[in-house]
Design an enzyme around this catalytic site. Structure first.
Site, PDB file in Angstrom:
ATOM      1  CB  THR A  22       5.444 -38.802 -22.326  1.00 16.11           C
ATOM      2  OG1 THR A  22       5.791 -40.120 -21.911  1.00 16.11           O
ATOM      3  CG2 THR A  22       4.033 -38.479 -21.863  1.00 16.11           C
ATOM      4  CB  THR A  29       9.375 -34.453 -18.740  1.00  9.78           C
ATOM      5  OG1 THR A  29       8.920 -34.323 -17.380  1.00  9.78           O
ATOM      6  CG2 THR A  29      10.471 -33.443 -18.969  1.00  9.78           C
ATOM      7  N   GLY A  47      17.565 -42.177 -19.814  1.00  4.52           N
ATOM      8  CA  GLY A  47      16.994 -40.828 -19.881  1.00  4.52           C
ATOM      9  C   GLY A  47      16.821 -40.367 -21.316  1.00  4.52           C
ATOM     10  CD  GLU A  79      19.463 -33.178 -20.065  1.00  2.00           C
ATOM     11  OE1 GLU A  79      20.251 -32.242 -19.915  1.00  2.00           O
ATOM     12  OE2 GLU A  79      19.276 -34.062 -19.218  1.00  2.00           O
TER      13      GLU A  79
END
Lengths: 695, 339
Positions: free
Chosen positions: A587, A464, A655, A658
C-alpha cells in the site's frame, strides 16, 4: 523517544483487505447505499459570477408529476448556523461566484430532477465580477494566518543585504496553475431524516472523515452529535476535496429534511465538481536566492501571491517548505491573497508543500546551472543541521541519503542531455518534503470477541490502505497474529477519529490503536475473556516536541521532447524516500507512485483553464481537463531507505500520502530544461512553450 | 435530460422518412457524442431514430479496387481491417489516434464524421454559442482558444457578438484522413440517393455556424467509399496533442504521397472542417517533392492563418506547429534519397 513496536505484522506485504470487494464491485459507496424508495436531488446553480437572485420561476416545476420538492433561497428553511458561508446554502439571494448553489430539485428519478433543475428560469440583478488573479493587483492582502495555522510571513536576517552582497544571485518568478482534485468517485451523499419530531439524520457520504463531517453538519443544522450518523466505509478517492464537507452535503441534508422518511440521493456531476468541491489556487512565486561561488546559500526568500474566494477565505501555505528546506542565514517568506468572485479553494494533495516546492526546486536547479555545480551537490552543500525554522534537531532527515541512493539507482552520473533519433532527452532531479503530523483527537476501542480482537475507530480509507494497515499496527501492539485482528472504520458509531488529511491518518489512528492495545493488555493480560474491552486516545500516546519531524525524498525524471513537435514524454520517474518505517510495502508503494504520477500530471497536463470573463473553469470536464493517462506513464519506481525514527510515534512511521506529489513537477521541468534548454517556469509544460527552441 | 421518443424503424428508408417528417428528430448510431449531448442539454431532440442496426456493418471490396465502409461498421473494426491497414494506413492510424478503445468499439463510420465540436462553450449550455443557439454570440473569441481554428476564420479577433462568428474546430481524426483520401460519402435522403465528395461534406461557418455539414435534415450517411490508390502510394497520419492518448488534436496531419510524387494533404484541429490543404497541393503540383518544396507549400497554405488570442496565450502556436508537423509527416513518406 518512543518505544517502537517490534515489527512482525508491520512491514509485511499484505494484500488489501477491501481489495476483493472492490474488484468484485460489491464495496458500497455513498450513492449506491441500498435504501428503500430513494428520491433524487439535482442542484440549481448560479449562472452569474456576482449579483443577486431576484426571482426563480418554480411554479411549473413544482406542478410536474414526479417532482417532490423544489427548494430555493425564497422558500428553504433557515439553517441554525450560517457562520460558515460555504455551508449557508439557500440562505440568501446573494451570488458570490458562478456555479454557486441557488436551488435544488428533488424528484422520483435523477433524470427528471436534472431536467427540471436545468429548466428553472432564474432572474438576476447582475453586478460586474472580479475574477482575475495577478501579482500586481493593488488589493492583495496578508491573511491572519495560512492553512494549518502557519504564520503568514516569516523573516530572519536581511535578505536584501545578502542579495546585494552575494557572489551569485537568482531572482525568478514561477507559477503553478489552478488544479481540481477530481477523485474518480464524485462527491455524493445519501441522506435520510427519520420522520418523527426533530428527527435523526443518517448521511451516507463520501468523506475523508465521518466525524469532522458530522461536526460540520451538526453545527449547520443545530443538531446534537447523537442525532446524526455518518457512514462511509469506502471512498473512491478524495485528495483533500472530501476532507471537510462541501455545500453539496448541506444541500442534500436540506433536501432530505423536506421529505422526512424518504432517503434523498445527490451526486455531483463531474462538471459541478469544478465549482463546488474545492480546488488548488493558482500560485505565483517570486523566488530569491543568494549564494557564494561554492553554492552555499546566504539568502533564500519566497513571496507568494494566490487567490481565495470572497465567500470564504482559504490561504494555501505555499511558502512554508522554503522556511525549513535549506540552510541559509537570511530568509523570508510571505503570502498575499487576492479575494475574488470565484469558487472556494481548499485542500488538494499536499496543500502548501506541493505548489511550494515547485518554485524553490526549479530555482535550485537554475542556481546549480549558473554556478556549474551538480544540482545534487548544491542541495548537499545546503543541508541544514537543525530545522532552520524552529532550531530543533530533526527527528530524522535523510534527504542526502535519498539523493545519493536515487542518483545511484537512476544512473544520474554522466551527461544530463542527449539526442535519440527524433527525441531530445534530458534528466532532472528535485527534493521532496512533507511534515509528519499527528492530529489531537482520535480514540480507538478494542474488544475481544469470539476469539478475535476487534478494534473500532471512525477512520477513513480513501484507497490509501487504512483497512489493511490498521490491523497490522494493532496486531503488533497486541503481540498477536494479524489474521486474528479486525479493524472497523468509516462510521460515527465507532469512536471519534480525525480527518484523513495531512498524511496524518496512520500516525494518529495508529497511535490511538497502540494506546488501546497496551491498555487492553494491562487490564486483561495475555488471556482475555470474551467481551473484554479497552480504549485508547491519541493524546495518551507519547508525543515528542523537541524534534522537527519531516519526511524527505528525492525524485529523478527522464524527459523526452520530440524535436519536431515539442511533445513531452516522461518514460522514467524514480523516487527515493525517507519515510520512517513502512507499515505495508504494497500500500505504501501505491501511495508513493500515485503521488508521483499525480505530480507528473501536474507537470505536463493538469490546468484548470480559468476564463475570468465568464468566471468559471472553461475546460470543466475530464475530456478537456487533462489528467495523465496510462499512455503518458512509463516506469514509475518508488523506493525507500531503511530509516529509524524513534521520535515520531510507536510505529516509527511517517505519513506517505502526500510526499510523492511534492517535487515531481520541478524535477520534470528541470529534465525538460536539460533536454531543450528551455526553462518552463509556468506550469504546465506544454509543447507550445518549447516550440521556438526546437531545432 | 429532456424526454424524447425513441424509434427503431425497419429499414433505412423508413428511418429517413421518420427523421425528415419531424424537425426535431435526430439519427442515433454509436451515440458516443449524442448521448453526452442529451445529458448536457446540448441536443434536445423530440425524436431519436436508432439506425445502428439498419445500415450495413460490412466492409466490402469495390470493383475498381476501392473499399466500401458500411455506415454501421465500427471505428475499431475499420482500423483493424487488413485491407485498410495495408492500402489506406492513414485511415487506420487516424482511427487509432482517436478516443479510446471503448469508444472506438461503439463509434461508427457514419457517425464519427458527424460528431460535433468539443468547443467548451458549445458544450456548456450556460454560455452563449452561435453553433448551439444561433444568434447568441461566440464565447470562444478571446476565451479558451487552445483547441480552436486558425484557418477559415474571419480574422484575428472576430466580433464575438456577430451571429455568424464561430471559431470552433471539427474534432474527428477519421475525417481528416478521409478528406485526404478523397473518400466518397453515400447519402440517402428524402429526395433519394446522392454522393458527396468527403472534402465537401463539412462546411465553414459561413452565415450559419449551427450547420457543420452540407447534409440536409433527414439525410443519412449509408456508407463511405475509399477510392483505390495507385500501387506504391504511401500515407500517414500524425496527431499532436496535449497528452499521449485520449485527447483531441491540437493539430493533426493526414498525408498521402503517390508513386509519382503527388502529395495530398489534410489538416485537423485547425478549422471548422477537416482542412484539405489545396493551396499547398497546388504549389507542389508538378514539383519535385523535397523538404524545401513542402516547407514553401505549407507556408503558402498558412499565409492566411489567423491566430486567436485567449487564455494561456491563445492558439498562435498552432501555425508553426502545423508547419513542423506537416514537414515531419511528409519526410517520413519520402523515399530515402529525398529526405
Amino acid at each position: 523517544m518512543t518505544d517502537l513496536l517490534e515489527p512482525r505484522a508491520i512491514g509485511q506485504d499484505l494484500v488489501r483487505r477491501d481489495g476483493e470487494l472492490k474488484v468484485r464491485g460489491t464495496a458500497t459507496y455513498a450513492y449506491e447505499t441500498p435504501v428503500e424508495h430513494p428520491a433524487y436531488a439535482h442542484p440549481v446553480q448560479a449562472t452569474i459570477a456576482r449579483g443577486r437572485v431576484t426571482a426563480m420561476d418554480t411554479a411549473a416545476a413544482e406542478a410536474l408529476d414526479g417532482v417532490l420538492a423544489v427548494l430555493t433561497p425564497f422558500n428553504a428553511e433557515r439553517l441554525a448556523s450560517t457562520e460558515d458561508a460555504e455551508y449557508a446554502v439557500l440562505q440568501g439571494q446573494d451570488v458570490g461566484f458562478r456555479g454557486q448553489l441557488i436551488g435544488v430539485v428533488v424528484a422520483e428519478t435523477s433524470e427528471l430532477a436534472r431536467e427540471v433543475a436545468d429548466g428553472i428560469t432564474v432572474r438576476y440583478e447582475e453586478q460586474p465580477h472580479d475574477a482575475e488573479l495577478s501579482a500586481d493587483r493593488p488589493d492583495l492582502y496578508a491573511p491572519e494566518q495560512v492553512n494549518a495555522g502557519h504564520e503568514t510571513d516569516t523573516a530572519e536576517g536581511d535578505v536584501a543585504a545578502a542579495m546585494a552582497a552575494a557572489e551569485m544571485t537568482l531572482e525568478r518568478t514561477y507559477s503553478t496553475a489552478m488544479y481540481h482534485n477530481n477523485p474518480l468517485e464524485p462527491h455524493a451523499t445519501t441522506a435520510l431524516w427519520e420522520p418523527a419530531g426533530d428527527g435523526f439524520l443518517t448521511l451516507w457520504d463520501s468523506t475523508q472523515g465521518v466525524h469532522p463531517d458530522r461536526a460540520a453538519v451538526c453545527q449547520v443544522f443545530g443538531l446534537e452529535q447523537e442525532q446524526v450518523r455518518v457512514v462511509c466505509p469506502y471512498v473512491g478517492g478524495g485528495f483533500g476535496s472530501k476532507g471537510l464537507p462541501h455545500a453539496n452535503v448541506m444541500l442534500t441534508a436540506l433536501a432530505a429534511r423536506a421529505l422526512p422518511g424518504r432517503p434523498v440521493k445527490l451526486a455531483l456531476t463531474r462538471q459541478q465538481m469544478f465549482f463546488l468541491a474545492g480546488y488548488r489556487t493558482p500560485t505565483i512565486q517570486r523566488m530569491q536566492l543568494a549564494a557564494d561561488s561554492r553554492g552555499r546559500l546566504s539568502a533564500i526568500a519566497i513571496d507568494v501571491v494566490e487567490q481565495t474566494s470572497k465567500v470564504k477565505e482559504f490561504a494555501e501555505q505555499t511558502g512554508v517548505p522554503t522556511r525549513m528546506m535549506y540552510a541559509s542565514p537570511n530568509r523570508r517568506s510571505t503570502h498575499r491573497l487576492a479575494a475574488l468572485d470565484v469558487p472556494i479553494p481548499s485542500w488538494m494533495r499536499a496543500p502548501g508543500e506541493c505548489p511550494g516546492m515547485f518554485g524553490p526546486e526549479v530555482a535550485m536547479d537554475e542556481l546549480a546551472e549558473e554556478l556549474g555545480i551538480d544540482p545534487i551537490e548544491l542541495r548537499v552543500r545546503n543541508e541544514p543541521e537543525v530545522d532552520p525554522e524552529t532550531g530543533k534537531p530533526w527527528s530524522s532527515r535523510n534527504l542526502v541519503r535519498c539523493l545519493r541512493e536515487g542518483a545511484e539507482r537512476f544512473g544520474w552520473s554522466g551527461p544530463r542531455a542527449h539526442r535519440d533519433g527524433d527525441w531530445l532527452v534530458g534528466t532532472g532531479v528535485a527534493s521532496s518534503v512533507y511534515p509528519t503530523m499527528r492530529q489531537a483527537t482520535s480514540t480507538a476501542n478494542l474488544r475481544y470477541e469470539d476469539g478475535r480482537y476487534v478494534a473500532e475507530i471512525g477512520a477513513a480509507d480513501l484507497g490509501t490502505g487504512a483497512w489493511t494497515i490498521l490491523p497490522q499496527i494493532t496486531a503488533d501492539a497486541l503481540g498477536v497474529d494479524v489474521a486474528d485482528v479486525d479493524v472497523r472504520i468509516g462510521d460515527t458509531r465507532y469512536p471519534v477519529a480525525s480527518v484523513a488529511g495531512g498524511s496524518s491518518g496512520t500516525n494518529t489512528w495508529g497511535s490511538a490503536l497502540v494506546v488501546a492495545a497496551r491498555e487492553f493488555r494491562t487490564k486483561f493480560g495475555a488471556d482475555p475473556r470474551d467481551g473484554d474491552e479497552a480504549s485508547g486516545d491519541v493524546d495518551q500516546a507519547g508525543q515528542d516536541d523537541t524534534h522537527a519531524p519531516y519526511a524527505f525524498g528525492a525524485q529523478f525524471v527522464e524527459a523526452r521532447v520530440n524535436a519536431d513537435t515539442g511533445e513531452v514524454r516522461v518514460p522514467r520517474l524514480l523516487g527515493v524516500f525517507g519515510v520512517g518505517r513502512v507499515i505495508n510495502p504494497r500500500t505504501a508503494r501505491s501511495q508513493l507512485i500515485g503521488g508521483m504520477t499525480m505530480g507528473l500530471s501536474m507537470a505536463l497536463h493538469e490546468n484548470s483553464a480559468w476564463d475570468p470573463r465568464v468566471g468559471q473553469v472553461a475546460n470543466h470536464d475530464l475530456a478537456e481537463y487533462h489528467i495523465t493517462v496510462n499512455a503518458d506513464v512509463g516506469e514509475v519506481e518508488a523506493h525507500w531507505i531503511d530509516e529509524h525514527d524513534p521520535y515520531v510515534n510507536a510505529m516509527g512511521s511517517k505519513g506517505i500520502g502526500e510526499i510523492g506529489i511534492v517535487g515531481t513537477a520541478a524535477a520534470v521541468v528541470n529534465a525538460v530544461h536539460a533536454a531543450t534548454g528551455v526553462r518552463v517556469r509556468h506550469l504546465p509544460v506544454t509543447l507550445d512553450k518549447l516550440l521556438t527552441a526546437l531545432p | 435530460m429532456k424526454p424524447f421518443a425513441y424509434a427503431r424503424p425497419g429499414d433505412v428508408a423508413e428511418a429517413v422518412r421518420d427523421v425528415a417528417a419531424e424537425p426535431r428528430a435526430v439519427f442515433l448510431a454509436g451515440g458516443t457524442n449524442l448521448v453526452d449531448h442529451l445529458r448536457l442539454g446540448v441536443a434536445r431532440p423530440d425524436l431519436v431514430v436508432d439506425v445502428r442496426t439498419l445500415t450495413s456493418r460490412e466492409v466490402t471490396d469495390l470493383p475498381d479496387g476501392g473499399l466500401r465502409l458500411g455506415a454501421a461498421s465500427t471505428n475499431s473494426q475499420v482500423a483493424a481491417d487488413p485491407r485498410v491497414r495495408e492500402r489506406w494506413p492513414v485511415l487506420a492510424q487516424a482511427l487509432l489516434a482517436g478516443a479510446t478503445g471503448q469508444l472506438r468499439n461503439m463509434a461508427t463510420t457514419g457517425g464519427n464524421p458527424l460528431q460535433r465540436t468539443r468547443c467548451v462553450y458549445f458544450q456548456d449550455v450556460t454560455t452563449p454559442c452561435n453553433k448551439r443557439e444561433p444568434g447568441s454570440g461566440c464565447s470562444a473569441v478571446g476565451g479558451y482558444t487552445r483547441y480552436h481554428a486558425v484557418l477559415g476564420t474571419p480574422g484575428a479577433l472576430p466580433d464575438a457578438n456577430a451571429p455568424e462568428t464561430c471559431i470552433a474546430t471539427h474534432p474527428s481524426d477519421m475525417a481528416v484522413a478521409l478528406a485526404a483520401l478523397d473518400a466518397q460519402v453515400q447519402v440517402l435522403g428524402p429526395a433519394g440517393e446522392r454522393t458527396v465528395p468527403f472534402p465537401e461534406l463539412h462546411r465553414l461557418p459561413g452565415d450559419d455556424p449551427s450547420r457543420d455539414t452540407v447534409l440536409e435534415h433527414g439525410e443519412l450517411i449509408t456508407a463511405i467509399d475509399l477510392p483505390a490508390l495507385p500501387v506504391g502510394t504511401r500515407s500517414a497520419y500524425r496527431k499532436v496533442r496535449d497528452r499521449a492518448s485520449y485527447a483531441f488534436a491540437l493539430v493533426s496531419v493526414a498525408a498521402v504521397v503517390t508513386p509519382d510524387g503527388e502529395l495530398r494533404l489534410a489538416l485537423g484541429g485547425v478549422a471548422h472542417k477537416p482542412w484539405r490543404a489545396t493551396r499547398a497541393e497546388e504549389v507542389l503540383r508538378g514539383q519535385q517533392l523535397t523538404e524545401d518544396a513542402v516547407r514553401a507549400a505549407i507556408a503558402a497554405e498558412l499565409a492566411a492563418a489567423q491566430p486567436q488570442p485567449g487564455i494561456d496565450s491563445g492558439n498562435g502556436f498552432k501555425i508553426p506547429l502545423v508547419a513542423r508537423t506537416v514537414l515531419a509527416t511528409v519526410r517520413g513518406l519520402l523515399p530515402e534519397e529525398q529526405s
